[in-house]
Each structure stands twice: as C-alpha cells, then as structure tokens.
Motif scaffolding. Structure first.
Motif, PDB file in Angstrom:
ATOM      1  N   LYS A  59       0.847  -1.191   0.000  1.00 17.73           N
ATOM      2  CA  LYS A  59       0.000   0.000   0.000  1.00 17.73           C
ATOM      3  C   LYS A  59       0.877   1.234   0.000  1.00 17.73           C
ATOM      4  O   LYS A  59       1.835   1.284   0.754  1.00 17.73           O
ATOM      5  CB  LYS A  59      -0.930  -0.004   1.215  1.00 17.73           C
ATOM      6  N   PRO A  60       0.588   2.221  -0.794  1.00 13.81           N
ATOM      7  CA  PRO A  60      -0.383   2.196  -1.867  1.00 13.81           C
ATOM      8  C   PRO A  60       0.047   1.211  -2.959  1.00 13.81           C
ATOM      9  O   PRO A  60       1.239   0.928  -3.115  1.00 13.81           O
ATOM     10  CB  PRO A  60      -0.401   3.627  -2.394  1.00 13.81           C
ATOM     11  N   ALA A  61      -0.928   0.699  -3.702  1.00 10.89           N
ATOM     12  CA  ALA A  61      -0.632  -0.285  -4.745  1.00 10.89           C
ATOM     13  C   ALA A  61       0.286   0.310  -5.802  1.00 10.89           C
ATOM     14  O   ALA A  61       1.179  -0.359  -6.311  1.00 10.89           O
ATOM     15  CB  ALA A  61      -1.927  -0.782  -5.381  1.00 10.89           C
ATOM     16  N   GLU A  62       0.079   1.569  -6.126  1.00  9.63           N
ATOM     17  CA  GLU A  62       0.958   2.269  -7.064  1.00  9.63           C
ATOM     18  C   GLU A  62       1.323   3.608  -6.461  1.00  9.63           C
ATOM     19  O   GLU A  62       0.499   4.275  -5.858  1.00  9.63           O
ATOM     20  CB  GLU A  62       0.258   2.490  -8.402  1.00  9.63           C
ATOM     21  N   LEU A  63       2.580   3.969  -6.638  1.00  6.38           N
ATOM     22  CA  LEU A  63       3.047   5.273  -6.172  1.00  6.38           C
ATOM     23  C   LEU A  63       3.186   6.177  -7.382  1.00  6.38           C
ATOM     24  O   LEU A  63       3.802   5.802  -8.371  1.00  6.38           O
ATOM     25  CB  LEU A  63       4.401   5.140  -5.477  1.00  6.38           C
ATOM     26  N   SER A  64       2.603   7.344  -7.298  1.00 12.83           N
ATOM     27  CA  SER A  64       2.744   8.288  -8.398  1.00 12.83           C
ATOM     28  C   SER A  64       4.038   9.065  -8.219  1.00 12.83           C
ATOM     29  O   SER A  64       4.499   9.292  -7.102  1.00 12.83           O
ATOM     30  CB  SER A  64       1.552   9.236  -8.444  1.00 12.83           C
ATOM     31  N   THR A  65       4.600   9.462  -9.348  1.00 12.31           N
ATOM     32  CA  THR A  65       5.811  10.265  -9.316  1.00 12.31           C
ATOM     33  C   THR A  65       5.477  11.590  -8.647  1.00 12.31           C
ATOM     34  O   THR A  65       4.463  12.200  -8.970  1.00 12.31           O
ATOM     35  CB  THR A  65       6.328  10.518 -10.744  1.00 12.31           C
ATOM     36  N   PRO A  66       6.288  12.010  -7.691  1.00  9.63           N
ATOM     37  CA  PRO A  66       6.015  13.293  -7.033  1.00  9.63           C
ATOM     38  C   PRO A  66       6.003  14.422  -8.064  1.00  9.63           C
ATOM     39  O   PRO A  66       6.629  14.318  -9.112  1.00  9.63           O
ATOM     40  CB  PRO A  66       7.170  13.472  -6.060  1.00  9.63           C
ATOM     41  N   ASP A  67       5.263  15.488  -7.756  1.00 11.14           N
ATOM     42  CA  ASP A  67       5.195  16.631  -8.671  1.00 11.14           C
ATOM     43  C   ASP A  67       6.575  17.135  -9.016  1.00 11.14           C
ATOM     44  O   ASP A  67       6.833  17.547 -10.132  1.00 11.14           O
ATOM     45  CB  ASP A  67       4.383  17.773  -8.046  1.00 11.14           C
ATOM     46  N   SER A  68       7.471  17.102  -8.056  1.00 13.03           N
ATOM     47  CA  SER A  68       8.835  17.550  -8.314  1.00 13.03           C
ATOM     48  C   SER A  68       9.797  16.506  -7.769  1.00 13.03           C
ATOM     49  O   SER A  68      10.254  16.611  -6.648  1.00 13.03           O
ATOM     50  CB  SER A  68       9.089  18.908  -7.660  1.00 13.03           C
ATOM     51  N   VAL A  69      10.066  15.508  -8.594  1.00 11.02           N
ATOM     52  CA  VAL A  69      11.069  14.521  -8.189  1.00 11.02           C
ATOM     53  C   VAL A  69      12.378  15.266  -8.054  1.00 11.02           C
ATOM     54  O   VAL A  69      12.776  16.021  -8.937  1.00 11.02           O
ATOM     55  CB  VAL A  69      11.222  13.400  -9.246  1.00 11.02           C
ATOM     56  N   ILE A  70      13.023  15.104  -6.931  1.00  8.42           N
ATOM     57  CA  ILE A  70      14.263  15.822  -6.672  1.00  8.42           C
ATOM     58  C   ILE A  70      15.399  15.067  -7.345  1.00  8.42           C
ATOM     59  O   ILE A  70      15.768  13.987  -6.922  1.00  8.42           O
ATOM     60  CB  ILE A  70      14.506  15.982  -5.168  1.00  8.42           C
TER      61      ILE A  70
END
Length: 164
Positions: free
Chosen positions: A98-109
């Motif tokens: 959990k979460p089943a899928e992780l979304s890419t952060p708005d600003s991947v560092i």
C-alpha cells in the motif's frame, strides 16, 4: 510487515527495493544495507526500523539531512505513500503493498536541495541507477547489501540498468 522503497527515476519509471531486514541502514559505505555511493550521502545516513507494525526512520547525524515529504527530519514514523529523500534520490514508501501504485512526485528531486553544493563530476543520472552486491562474495549471499550507483553502467545489466 513487507516494506519496499520505490525509487523514482528521472525518466518517470520506478524501481522497487525490498527492505532486507527489520533494521536497515542507508548510507555511502558498502557495509550499509542500501548503499548510495555519492559524496552528498553520509557514510551512515539514516536508519529504517520496522517494529510492531510501524516503520520509523531516523537520521544518523547526516551532514545533508534526511527529508520526508520535503521536510528535514531527525526521526519520524513513515506511512504508505510518504516520499523519502536521501541525497539526490527520492523514494516512495510502500507498506504491505500500500499504496498499490506510487505516483511520481510533482517535483522529483533529481539534485540535492539548493543549500547543498555538488561538484558536476558527482552529479548523477538516475536513468543509469543499478544495484549490485556490496562485497565480492555477495553473489553467494542473497541478503547481501545492495548498492545504488548512478555513476556507471555495467554491460551485463538488464534493460533498465539494474543487477541484483
């Protein structure tokens, strides 16, 4: 408790790394459970502890800090979906899938925070991130430490540049 750190790559893909034990050390030293051999990462940067259904993270006095969801922490409890930054790398936290899928952060560092100075020769391209055993005999030990290394590409890697 099944815990994965999901690395967000520059090209928008992800790569999942299962924590090897209830106590996991992340740092630059090859003896660490998860090794990130970059100078902006301390030798022993942070520690993840799994205890009674809780996942905690503690900074081990790193020079450049450990960040959770963009905030520098000394210690914190992690929840599914949290974003952990160690040096220039950002990981999503998955607990028991959990979460089943992780979304890419708005600003991947992709680089260390602005307050950190990194010489160009130490900059990394996360597209070339790969894992390899930490020690020469690690091929015989499935629980051997893992190395995250974005500084070189090995010819025997799979299609996303990762070997375990």
């Amino acid at each position: 408790m099944d815990v994965n750190l999901v690395l967000f790559k520059k090209n928008g893909t992800t790569r999942s790394f299962r924590l090897p034990s209830s106590v996991t050390i992340i740092g630059r030293r090859q003896e660490c459970d998860l090794c990130i051999p970059l100078m902006v990462v301390s030798r022993r940067h942070c520690q993840l502890d799994q205890d009674r259904g809780h996942l905690k993270i503690r900074d081990l006095g790193s020079r450049n800090g450990t960040f959770i969801n963009g905030q520098r922490i000394d210690q914190a409890e992690l929840n599914p979906g949290d974003k952990v930054q160690v040096g220039p790398l950002t990981f999503g936290v998955q607990i028991d899938q959990k979460p089943a899928e992780l979304s890419t952060p708005d600003s991947v560092i992709l680089r260390p925070p602005k307050h950190l100075t990194v010489p160009e020769k130490e900059a990394i391209d996360q597209d070339e991130t790969f894992l390899e055993p930490a020690a020469a005999d690690a091929d015989d030990d499935p629980d051997a430490a893992q190395i995250l290394d974005g500084l070189a590409e090995e010819p025997d890697k799979d299609d996303d540049g990762i070997s375990i």
